[in-house]
Design an enzyme around this catalytic site. Structure first.
Site, short mmCIF file in Angstrom:
data_model
loop_
_atom_site.label_atom_id
_atom_site.label_comp_id
_atom_site.label_asym_id
_atom_site.label_seq_id
_atom_site.Cartn_x
_atom_site.Cartn_y
_atom_site.Cartn_z
N GLU A 142 0.82 -1.22 0.00
CA GLU A 142 0.00 0.00 0.00
C GLU A 142 0.85 1.27 0.00
O GLU A 142 0.77 2.09 0.93
CB GLU A 142 -0.97 -0.01 1.18
N GLU A 300 -6.17 -7.93 -1.25
CA GLU A 300 -6.74 -8.04 0.09
C GLU A 300 -8.24 -7.84 -0.06
O GLU A 300 -8.68 -6.85 -0.64
CB GLU A 300 -6.17 -6.97 1.02
C1 GLA Z 1 -4.35 -2.79 4.64
C2 GLA Z 1 -2.98 -3.43 4.74
C3 GLA Z 1 -2.99 -4.74 5.47
C4 GLA Z 1 -3.91 -4.65 6.64
C5 GLA Z 1 -5.29 -4.30 6.16
C6 GLA Z 1 -6.39 -4.37 7.18
O1 GLA Z 1 -5.04 -3.04 3.52
O2 GLA Z 1 -2.35 -3.61 3.50
O3 GLA Z 1 -1.68 -5.05 5.86
O4 GLA Z 1 -3.43 -3.72 7.52
O5 GLA Z 1 -5.21 -2.99 5.68
O6 GLA Z 1 -6.15 -3.62 8.27
#
Ligand code: GLA
Length: 650
Positions: A142, A300
């Site tokens: 991210e 995700e």
């Molecule tokens: C983000 C991050 C993950 C996790 C999720 C949920 O998308 O990439 O590592 O922290 O949030 O909290």
């Protein structure tokens, strides 16, 4: 469709890896993502690497036919590195290094960090180059635009400006620095925008360049890692998992040299009851597909109760685990990886729930997930099939930055009109692409170009051309308002778009939360809010008038015939129905296949390819829905997806 899970072998003892992998394999999980935060275990001390545990974990999965996406761990430099070299840490706008203790504690421009990052990435790529279980690579995690105030960033920013403007006089002129006696006499005087006061007081031209450079850092950082990986694995499939955050990177640049887009998808659990709220994640999914104009991956996916930095919120309602994953599939995701297999028992994220709870007892969500895995296998034929769209919405990273830097009026956000126009067409069951504003427009019949705020001549030229050749363009308020430096243009708006729109803005009224009525020629009335361009027509005809305020009777929406095509100009921000009315008119006039009478938030898309075609019908609401499509009655449960496949294109 391939279903995967995010997994953290370093969080669990090794016996659990085996039982987890066995259950995954039995359930139909085909992929795990690992490694993206594990630097301290991969390099426990400076230059001492230990990949043996990761080899074993990957082995456990590989033996059970599960492939791996390997994350580079650069998001979380280990404590020893931050202590030995504090200059790897990003600095806040207070001019001080950020404390260690949360993740993302690294500056992409720190030469020392880059050296260590290069080394760990190279070591990993070299080590796993022949490991067939590793099917793809995720860079970092991210990545956000690099809003850092360290010395390295300041120096890089000055150099970036020097390359762009050549002389300090040119920069002073471009920024209009004479205002408030802000002229620089040397490059060294240029600092990053330190905090402590309202950003809106800072020069918007200077701020836009700062955002641009901060976004470029992400692209450079990704490309650097991708090149290293490709040095060992020329055919590596490389991505980075992106999302919608406050400091957004430039999606189009970030992914230009990467192989595929991946997105972290957390649709809402609490369905809002305000009918004007466009809560569907379809718009995000279509943005993701539009980045490379090809199918993408969810890295995700919502699995359980979200919570940790915010208090916990509702657990996914029955149907959401499966429905939201299939919704992603319906919009072009071929792989959906769930965050995460089991909920963490330790660390700050222990309340962000996975598919399985802390107890490790598979429950309701797991059962639904298992059902999804079974259904995914039956969809193998449509994997790779594409969404073909005749309608596109343009997205401009720069306008998004500029709106964030200078909010225009209460309640008006750049993304909102993207959503309004996207949903205006999507509600008729047509595929809608959301593409970067620099993309070619060939093949589309309709292009929505909302709030073309930061002017780019090549983009404008393409839109003129598109209309000239028979396309329909929708322009909206605030178009043509700024030049490329985020300065106001000295012309009547929509300035560069005035000939295409066939109208001009006499005056504007940023009404914020206030509302005004807008009346169409057929007498239908709508509520508008936030902004009113008071229009004067040149060659355009009037489609709707304001029915209130001192500009009652003045045009609010116009339509101009241009070449063989048309251009609408919507000078205000209407309720959803207003856009739908215009969209329906266009779909009918352009002869675009569509479905009328779908209930609100029932979503229909179509994927075609490889001799297969599938129509996806998704009830994205928390109540049952009954409706008719092509003479067939569909009764659907909340969040249910129906996939109607045929072997030949529909
Ligand atoms: C983000 C991050 C993950 C996790 C999720 C949920 O998308 O990439 O590592 O922290 O949030 O909290």
């Amino acid at each position: 469709m391939i279903i995967g899970v995010d997994y953290y072998p370093e969080h669990w003892n090794e016996e659990m890896w085996v039982s987890d992998a066995e259950l995954m394999a039995k359930t139909g999980v085909k992929l795990v993502r690992v490694g993206e935060f594990a630097w301290c275990r991969l390099e426990p001390s400076d230059g001492c690497f230990d990949f043996s545990w990761l080899d074993r974990a990957i082995g456990v999965f590989a033996e059970r036919g599960i492939k791996v996406i390997l994350g580079t761990p650069t998001n979380c430099p280990p404590r020893w590195l931050c202590e030995e070299h504090p200059e790897v840490l990003p600095w806040g706008s207070d001019g001080k290094p950020n404390p260690i203790g949360i993740r993302g504690h690294r500056c992409y421009n720190s030469p020392v960090f880059l050296e260590y990052a290069r080394r760990i990435v190279s070591k990993l790529a070299e080590h796993y180059k022949d490991n067939e279980a590793v099917s793809a690579w995720q860079i970092d995690n991210e990545l956000e635009a690099n809003i850092c105030y360290c010395e390295a960033c300041s120096a890089k920013h000055r150099e970036w400006l020097r390359r762009k403007y050549g002389t300090i006089e040119t920069l002073n002129k471009a920024y209009g620095n004479v205002v408030w006696s802000g002229e620089y006499s040397s490059w060294e005087q240029i600092d990053p925008p330190y905090g402590g006061y309202n950003r809106a007081w800072l020069n918007p031209a200077y701020m836009l360049d700062f955002s641009r450079r901060a976004a470029e850092d992400v692209t450079e950082f990704c490309n650097m890692q991708a090149e290293l990986i490709r040095g060992y694995i020329p055919n590596a499939q490389i991505t980075t998992n992106t999302w919608f955050c406050e400091s957004m990177p430039d999606f189009y640049h970030t992914f230009e040299k990467l192989d595929f887009v991946s997105y972290d998808n957390y649709p809402t659990v609490s369905i809002p009851h305000d009918t004007e709220n466009i809560y569907t994640h379809a718009v995000h999914l279509d943005i993701m597909r539009g980045i490379k104009r090809k199918n993408f991956c969810i890295m995700e996916q919502l699995s359980g109760t979200p919570g940790c930095w915010a208090p916990m919120s509702k657990t996914p309602r029955p149907g959401m685990i499966k429905g939201y994953a299939l919704q992603a599939f319906a919009h072009g995701a071929d792989t959906v990886v769930f965050f995460r297999w089991r909920t963490a028992a330790t660390g700050a994220e222990m309340h962000w729930h996975g598919i399985i709870d802390h107890s490790n007892v598979p429950g309701r969500r797991f059962e639904e997930f298992a059902e999804l895995c079974r259904e995914a296998e039956s969809l193998a034929d449509i994997r790779g099939a594409e969404l073909r769209s005749e309608v596109a919405v343009l997205y401009s990273t720069e306008s998004e930055y500029a709106f964030k830097l200078q909010p225009q009026t209460d309640g008006m956000y750049y993304m909102e009109q993207i959503k309004l126009l996207h949903s205006a067409f999507a509600v008729y069951g047509v595929n809608v692409d959301i593409i970067g504003q620099h993309e070619e427009l060939t093949g589309y019949k309709v292009v929505c170009a909302p709030q073309m705020y930061i002017t780019d001549e090549s983009v404008a030229r393409r839109l003129y051309d598109f209309a000239e050749k028979g396309g329909t363009v929708i322009l909206t308020n605030r178009s043509g308002a700024k030049d490329g430096n985020n300065n106001c243009v000295g012309e009547q708006l929509p300035a560069i778009y005035a000939r295409l729109a066939g109208c001009r803005v006499e005056e504007y009224d940023p009404i914020g939360w206030d509302t005004v009525k807008v009346k169409f020629a057929d007498g239908e009335e709508f509520t508008a809010k936030q902004w009113c361009d008071i229009l004067q027509t040149d060659t355009a005809e009037v489609v709707a008038y304001y029915d209130g305020n001192f500009y009652k009777g003045k045009p609010a929406v116009t339509l101009n015939r241009f070449g063989s095509g048309k251009a609408y100009y919507i000078g205000t921000v209407g309720e959803k129905r207003l856009y739908r009315k215009i969209a329906l008119d266009i779909l009918e006039n352009m002869g675009i296949d569509h479905i009328e009478g779908l209930p609100d938030n029932v979503e229909v898309t179509r994927r075609e390819g490889g001799g297969h075609s599938a129509r996806f019908v998704f009830n994205n609401t928390d109540v049952p829905q009954s409706f008719v499509i092509d003479g067939e009655r569909l009764d659907m449960q909340p969040f249910e997806m129906k996939i109607q496949t045929v072997c030949a294109p529909l």
